[in-house]
Scaffold this active site. Structure first.
Site, PDB file in Angstrom:
ATOM      1  N   ARG A 232       0.818  -1.197   0.000  1.00  0.00           N
ATOM      2  CA  ARG A 232       0.000   0.000   0.000  1.00  0.00           C
ATOM      3  C   ARG A 232       0.855   1.252   0.000  1.00  0.00           C
ATOM      4  O   ARG A 232       1.971   1.265   0.524  1.00  0.00           O
ATOM      5  CB  ARG A 232      -0.900   0.041   1.241  1.00  0.00           C
TER       6      ARG A 232
ATOM      7  N   ASP B 275       7.068  -3.551  10.765  1.00  0.00           N
ATOM      8  CA  ASP B 275       5.630  -3.405  11.060  1.00  0.00           C
ATOM      9  C   ASP B 275       5.324  -3.485  12.560  1.00  0.00           C
ATOM     10  O   ASP B 275       4.374  -2.861  13.045  1.00  0.00           O
ATOM     11  CB  ASP B 275       4.769  -4.393  10.262  1.00  0.00           C
TER      12      ASP B 275
ATOM     13  N   SER C 290       8.394  -5.026   6.287  1.00  0.00           N
ATOM     14  CA  SER C 290       8.250  -6.081   7.295  1.00  0.00           C
ATOM     15  C   SER C 290       9.076  -7.315   6.969  1.00  0.00           C
ATOM     16  O   SER C 290       8.553  -8.417   6.812  1.00  0.00           O
ATOM     17  CB  SER C 290       6.781  -6.446   7.435  1.00  0.00           C
TER      18      SER C 290
END
Ligand code: ADP
Ligand code: MG
Length: 900
Positions: A525, A640, A586
């Site tokens: 995203r 993350d 991540s």
């Protein structure tokens, strides 16, 4: 007068509807913990939770105590679907007076019958002396059962009143009597049941389970399979349990008073238990002849019948038997039989008398059938409702004198129950062999289930962690954390304890507009995040990374990412601004600074070449340069977990731990700089990205890995790596469950030993199935079936219950291990800060944690237990990756400003 009498004996349909409603209410009352004691319809649990599946085999002894007999029966099952059991039986008459004598004498007599029966049935050479012989005991009295083989007699009925039995465990009494006889030392009483239950089981065969049984005999009773969680008087919560309704007592609180006729009153008054068993007294064959007799007496007094004959013979209780009644009504052509019967009784009836007697008999017996139908309708509607079904199809076993003797019984039972419960479709199954065969089945099922339970426990035992196991995991995690923090041992530690260069959590004063990227979760995203006085708002867009790019070259990957950013900035009208960008990445990185991070290894399906060992921030910057994109400045790279901690930290300053339980699992927390041997400096704190998914990769957790974990690990793209994660996270739990299911099926514990090809497909069993399956109580078990049907598995009810247990075991272990890891973290933080009591918040993200119905509870409960001196709250992160990355960027600039 005749018409009035007949009318009083026929109950209108609306009244039957009301009666059905009362019956259902009473059933609920009997099942509820609070009202059970006062309930008239007792709804006694039987601890029979399973119907036969046809695999039962062996010899089973049944002893049935009847009105005036003891029946002994030896049933041999061949595991062939129980189609052709071999049965030998013998009936013994009860000695005069024994039913009113001492209890001990009664049970001694029963044992004597068993002994004699076995002596005649088994020649001494056919029996292997070491073989145990299980015995099922059919005991047709009201008992409070607490196990299949533990049943306290509540009260005698049917003319029995032996001393010293009420309130005692009748299984124990029978076993003691058996134990007195040397020749019966191999006989074990393993199950006790009511005759109704025996009937239900008799009617069940493979592929045709019977879930309701009605005994319409001297007395009347019904049992059915209820959802176990509704049987509040037991601790059983999963699956179903047979409930013995004892519906004969329906109406004892007065609900039947308005349909009681004066004839019923007379029968009741003359009985030995006036005021009790009101329903039974309207429907039991012990009473029907009596009702007719009283009706005839009353009508004679009104001069409506027998005007020319003396009816003195009718004054004697019991002269008009059920057999008389049946003979009279079953003769449909004329009244010659009626006349003969009445004459044998000593009456001289006229032709008209005969016709009227026949009408009265039909009305009384027809009413009995109608009332049975009303009771059945209540049971069916209750089952349909509690199973949350729109329609119910069910098999109903029936037996008893009324059913066998009254030709129209079946027709009335079916048509009236259909009128009262149109949503239910019952199929009657006649019970041919009485309750004996069923009792053998119950006994066989009990043994099969006990054996199965032992095997299930054996399979699941390695997955069940003791408190000591968890303490050990906690201690090992603590050791690995120390090794990871220490400069000398860091390289060989399985928990890498990576510095993140994030030294402050947010304080709420952060402001500005930021770009954020989220790579490494389920979706890639791009976001724009506005941090203002009013709070944080953001807009995001999901972009696809094609597999070819994930597994292509690093350059192509980062070029693609920049293309996505440019597209996003165009769409958001942000091209002219130069925005600071936080990059949530991540994957495990060796960070050298907030904006310098060497990729240690790809995980989660990424394998772009030329990236491992490279600075990820640099690669992103170079791609921007190649694309001549100037609208952004990469200021921070964030894991993350860190993003999650920061996002929650914005709302709760006590949030100093981040936890992810999604596709993978990982955690970060604020460590003292003086303990971080891998970064210069002793002042303040730094967030440490633990990369705890790799805990155990050095073999320290080998003792808790099970066969299933090893198989799952071997089939992943990174065998031997991320071993802790593979016990906990969403990518693996479903697969662990699938491995267990396959082993259990092989062991014939599930799906009748039949594996569907689909179930043999890797990763077909998704972790989200665990959530659905564990959420369902008895009510939604059909959702489990839906999942299994999807996997082309034909699951029985027991299969569904066992599957749920497997899922619960796997998800519980995951939550407990996660808690053991967290316990190590919070205890270390508490010690770091020299506190007796630490109060801290964990920011959490990840779909498994958020959507699984028990994971978070199990995690928190275990953590409380393992770290009692830490008061840990959990806060769900709302879009931690985007928000967190922006906040890291903001905090970084604020910290820089403060320093200046
Ligand atoms: P990521 O960790 O990749 O950022 P998520 O936090 O959304 O992504 O986690 C995805 C994982 O969550 C998947 O592996 C999936 O197995 C699991 N999952 C999805 N839905 C559920 C659910 N309803 N219950 C439990 N786990 C789920
Ligand atoms: Mg995520």
């Amino acid at each position: 007068q005749i018409q009035r009498a007949l009318r009083s004996l026929s109950i209108p349909l609306e009244r039957l509807h009301i009666m059905k409603g009362h019956m259902m209410q009473d059933m609920c009352k009997g099942l509820s913990r609070q009202t059970h004691a006062q309930a008239k319809v007792r709804m006694l649990p039987t601890y029979i939770c399973s119907t036969p599946n046809g695999t039962e085999k062996g010899n089973f002894l049944v002893v049935e105590l009847c009105q005036s007999q003891v029946r002994t029966l030896l049933v041999t099952l061949y595991g062939d679907g129980n189609m052709s059991p071999q049965m030998v039986y013998k009936i013994f008459d009860l000695p005069e007076g024994i039913t009113q004598g001492e209890g001990e004498a009664l049970f001694d007599f029963i044992a004597q019958c068993v002994s004699q029966f076995l002596a005649e049935t088994f020649s001494s050479d056919t029996r292997k002396s070491e073989e145990r012989l299980p015995l099922g005991f059919v005991f047709p009295f009201s008992c409070r059962q607490t196990q299949l083989d533990k049943a306290e007699l509540l009260y005698w009925s049917k003319g029995f009143s032996c001393s010293d039995v009420v309130g005692k465990d009748v299984v124990q009494l029978l076993q003691s009597a058996i134990n007195k006889k040397q020749e019966l030392c191999h006989v074990d009483v393993v199950a006790l049941m009511n005759d109704t239950v025996g009937t239900m089981m008799t009617c069940s065969t493979e592929g045709r389970t019977c879930e309701v049984a009605i005994v319409a005999d001297k007395g009347s009773n019904c049992c059915f399979m209820a959802e176990a969680y509704l049987v509040e008087t037991t601790d059983e919560t999963s699956g179903r349990m047979c409930v013995n309704t004892e519906w004969g007592c329906f109406g004892d609180d007065g609900t039947l008073n308005d349909v009681f006729t004066p004839y019923d009153e007379c029968v009741d008054v003359e009985s030995n238990n006036p005021g009790e068993k009101r329903f039974e007294k309207m429907v039991g064959t012990l009473y029907l002849g009596e009702i007719v007799r009283h009706a005839l007496i009353a009508l004679t007094a009104e001069k409506a019948i027998f005007t020319e004959t003396n009816i003195a013979v009718l004054e004697e209780k019991g002269v008009f038997t059920m057999q008389h009644v049946l003979d009279i009504i079953n003769n449909e052509e004329g009244t010659s039989d009626v006349k003969r019967i009445l004459e044998v009784l000593g009456l001289q009836p006229s032709e008209r008398d005969c016709g009227r007697v026949q009408q009265i008999c039909r009305a009384v017996v027809g009413r009995a059938a109608t009332l049975h139908a009303t009771g059945l309708a209540a049971i069916l509607s209750y089952m349909c409702q509690t199973r949350d079904m729109a329609t119910l199809m069910v098999n109903v076993g029936v037996e008893g004198e009324l059913y066998v003797g009254y030709r129209r019984f079946e027709e009335i039972l079916m048509s009236v129950s259909r009128l009262l419960s149109p949503e239910c479709m019952a199929t009657l199954l006649p019970s041919r062999d009485g309750s004996g065969r069923g009792a053998a089945m119950v006994t066989a099922v009990a043994l099969r289930l006990a054996a199965q339970r032992r095997e299930v426990n054996e399979v699941l035992a390695p997955l069940r962690l003791s408190r000591a196991d968890l303490e050990k995991v906690q201690a090992l995690m603590r050791e690995e954390m120390e090794r990871g923090l220490c400069k000398e041992t860091n390289a060989t530690a399985s928990v890498r304890m990576l510095p993140t260069y994030v030294s402050h959590t947010p304080d709420g004063s952060e402001r500005g507009n930021f770009l954020a990227l989220d790579l490494g979760g389920t979706n890639f995203r791009v976001l724009v995040v506005h941090v203002t006085e009013e709070g944080i708002s953001m807009i995001s867009e999901i972009y696809v990374i094609p597999a070819a790019i994930m597994q292509g070259t690093g350059e192509a990957l980062f070029d693609h990412i920049i293309d996505c950013i440019i597209d996003f900035q165009m769409k958001q009208n942000l091209v002219t601004d130069m925005l600071p960008l936080g990059f949530t990445f991540s994957f495990p990185c060796q960070q050298m600074g907030l904006d310098k991070a060497l990729l240690l290894t790809w995980t989660k399906g990424f394998s772009a070449s030329g990236c491992v060992g490279q600075d990820v921030v640099q690669m992103l910057r170079e791609a921007a340069r190649r694309k001549q994109h100037l609208g952004m400045q990469v200021v921070a790279l964030v894991n993350d977990t860190v993003g999650t901690m920061m996002a929650c930290g914005y709302d709760d300053p006590k949030c100093e731990i981040g936890l992810i339980v999604g596709t993978g699992t990982n955690a970060c927390y604020m460590e003292e700089m003086r303990n971080v041997g891998t970064v210069e400096g002793d002042q303040g704190r730094m967030c440490i990205n633990m990369e705890w998914g790799a805990f155990g990769d050095n073999g320290c957790l080998d003792h808790i890995f099970t066969h299933f974990d090893k198989v799952v690990d071997e089939t992943t793209i990174n065998p031997g790596k991320q071993r802790f994660e593979k016990l906990i996270s969403g990518m693996y739990l479903g697969e662990i469950v699938r491995q267990i299911l396959m082993v259990m099926t092989e062991k014939q514990l599930l799906f009748q030993g039949k594996l569907s090809p689909k179930l043999q497909t890797r990763n077909i069993f998704q972790t989200k199935f665990l959530s659905t399956i564990e959420l369902s109580n008895g009510l939604a078990l059909r959702q489990i079936r839906a999942i299994l049907n999807e996997l082309e598995l034909d699951a029985s009810f027991e299969d569904s219950v066992l599957l749920r247990e497997v899922c619960q075991t796997v998800s519980l272990r995951a939550a407990q291990l996660c808690a053991a890891g967290l316990a190590a973290v919070v205890e270390k933080m508490r010690e770091n800060r020299g506190l007796d009591q630490l109060s801290v918040t964990v920011g959490v993200d990840g779909t498994l944690y958020k959507l699984h119905p028990r994971f978070s509870n199990n995690l928190q409960k275990t953590l409380k237990d393992l770290a009692p001196n830490c008061n840990v709250s959990f806060m769900l992160s709302e879009d931690g990756s985007g928000k967190g990355a922006a906040l890291v960027a903001a905090v970084a600039s604020r910290a820089a400003n403060t320093m200046e």
